[in-house]
Motif scaffolding. Sequence first.
Motif, PDB file in Angstrom:
ATOM      1  N   GLN A  47       0.830  -1.209   0.000  1.00  0.00           N
ATOM      2  CA  GLN A  47       0.000   0.000   0.000  1.00  0.00           C
ATOM      3  C   GLN A  47       0.865   1.260   0.000  1.00  0.00           C
ATOM      4  OE1 GLN A  47      -2.311  -0.914   3.546  1.00  0.00           O
ATOM      5  NE2 GLN A  47      -4.074  -1.432   2.281  1.00  0.00           N
ATOM      6  N   ARG A 104       0.021   4.337   1.499  1.00  0.00           N
ATOM      7  CA  ARG A 104      -0.962   4.950   2.398  1.00  0.00           C
ATOM      8  C   ARG A 104      -0.909   6.474   2.372  1.00  0.00           C
ATOM      9  NH1 ARG A 104      -3.084   1.710   6.896  1.00  0.00           N
ATOM     10  NH2 ARG A 104      -2.867  -0.443   6.252  1.00  0.00           N
ATOM     11  N   ALA A 120     -12.750  -2.112  -8.069  1.00  0.00           N
ATOM     12  CA  ALA A 120     -13.568  -1.489  -7.026  1.00  0.00           C
ATOM     13  C   ALA A 120     -15.060  -1.566  -7.324  1.00  0.00           C
ATOM     14  CB  ALA A 120     -13.153  -0.033  -6.844  1.00  0.00           C
ATOM     15  N   ARG A 160      -6.486   0.926   0.124  1.00  0.00           N
ATOM     16  CA  ARG A 160      -7.184  -0.065  -0.702  1.00  0.00           C
ATOM     17  C   ARG A 160      -6.455  -1.404  -0.673  1.00  0.00           C
ATOM     18  NH1 ARG A 160      -7.160   4.641  -3.665  1.00  0.00           N
ATOM     19  NH2 ARG A 160      -9.194   5.583  -3.945  1.00  0.00           N
ATOM     20  N   ARG A 161      -7.202  -2.443  -1.040  1.00  0.00           N
ATOM     21  CA  ARG A 161      -6.666  -3.812  -1.089  1.00  0.00           C
ATOM     22  C   ARG A 161      -7.055  -4.460  -2.406  1.00  0.00           C
ATOM     23  NH1 ARG A 161      -5.969  -5.595   4.586  1.00  0.00           N
ATOM     24  NH2 ARG A 161      -6.357  -7.710   3.911  1.00  0.00           N
ATOM     25  N   ASN A 162      -7.120  -3.665  -3.471  1.00  0.00           N
ATOM     26  CA  ASN A 162      -7.570  -4.148  -4.774  1.00  0.00           C
ATOM     27  C   ASN A 162      -6.529  -5.012  -5.475  1.00  0.00           C
ATOM     28  OD1 ASN A 162      -9.289  -2.114  -3.952  1.00  0.00           O
ATOM     29  ND2 ASN A 162      -9.736  -1.447  -6.018  1.00  0.00           N
ATOM     30  N   ASN A 217      -1.260  -0.719  -3.980  1.00  0.00           N
ATOM     31  CA  ASN A 217      -2.574  -0.085  -3.858  1.00  0.00           C
ATOM     32  C   ASN A 217      -2.395   1.352  -3.400  1.00  0.00           C
ATOM     33  OD1 ASN A 217      -4.639  -2.436  -4.012  1.00  0.00           O
ATOM     34  ND2 ASN A 217      -3.011  -3.200  -2.704  1.00  0.00           N
TER      35      ASN A 217
END
Length: 178
Positions: A9, A11, A120, A90-92, A86
């Motif tokens: 991520q 962030r 998403a 998010r964790r896509n 991501n």
Amino acid sequence: MRYLIAIAQDRFENGRTDSVLLEFHEVCDQPPGTVVVSEAVAIDFDADGKVDFQKGDVNHNGKENSIDHRLLAIFANSYMKMNWTNTGVRRNRYMKIFSEDFHGDGSPNVVQLQLYTCPADGAEVKLVSWHGLFDGNNDGTLDCIVNADANHDGVIEQIDSVIVRSLANVFQMFRWKG
């Protein structure tokens, strides 16, 4: 079956991977489903591409120590080089990694790294690419590698196989097979 999900991520949304989350999953028969058995995290505070903090018992010996921290740092530093990150929390995008022991002798014959994306909009999870290492003669050494553009720079080159080999070798040291 056991497998690892790795999630990178950004962030701070500054274009750099700053955290890698690991989820150790186990498929259960009763009740049917998957359970997250343990988790670990690695964080790069200063955005230099190297982990500064790590937490978790990744080799599953019941205690967290400097060995776990070193293994986690090596794995996370290699995973960050894949550029499969991501934005935000998010964790896509994630990587699923697992091993298979076709001979039943405790030595993995295959380690697979599969990259997934989950749009998403609720569409189905999609396998985007995979990489694999094989022990062709069952001597305990992963001696054959199949990889594509692991770092997503548009070129398949030696660094791609270095990244894949590093991730697979450290994954084996996590002792998360079966």
